[in-house]
Design a protein around this motif. Structure first.
Motif, short mmCIF file in Angstrom:
data_model
loop_
_atom_site.label_atom_id
_atom_site.label_comp_id
_atom_site.label_asym_id
_atom_site.label_seq_id
_atom_site.Cartn_x
_atom_site.Cartn_y
_atom_site.Cartn_z
N TYR A 52 0.28 1.78 -4.13
CA TYR A 52 -1.02 2.43 -4.26
C TYR A 52 -0.79 3.91 -4.59
N LYS A 97 -5.68 6.39 1.26
CA LYS A 97 -4.42 5.68 1.48
C LYS A 97 -4.16 5.48 2.97
N HIS A 157 -5.51 4.84 -7.66
CA HIS A 157 -6.70 5.32 -6.95
C HIS A 157 -7.79 5.73 -7.94
N VAL A 182 0.84 -1.21 0.00
CA VAL A 182 0.00 0.00 0.00
C VAL A 182 0.87 1.25 0.00
#
Length: 92
Positions: free
Chosen positions: A25, A68, A30, A21
């Protein structure tokens, strides 16, 4: 011995998920996720069946950074469970 297995089974994947993550990410990822789950936001009847996911979708639409942080905090849950199980194994 069971606490060691449980600890490692939670701790190692939790750490891997946290770092995934943290580094993978991105804002582009996203945007892809928001686009992928657009149908969920538009269908109001599904909000009754999965209100937690609906709340996360509503928050995720507002900000990439908030989404996040929420995902990183959820990644810490297995890390904490694993660390506690390892602590139990090594303390007694």
């Amino acid at each position: 011995m069971d606490a060691l297995i449980v600890g490692l089974m939670f701790f190692i994947p939790g750490i891997l998920f946290f770092f995934w993550v943290l580094f993978k990410y991105t804002e582009e990822e996203h945007r892809k996720e928001i686009k992928k789950w657009r149908w969920f936001r538009e269908d109001k009847s599904l909000w009754v069946w999965d209100p937690e996911f609906a709340l996360f979708q509503k928050i995720a639409n507002k900000s990439y950074y908030i989404a996040k942080v929420i995902i990183m905090l959820s990644a810490l849950i297995p890390v904490i469970i694993g660390a506690f199980a390892l602590w139990v194994f090594f303390s007694g």
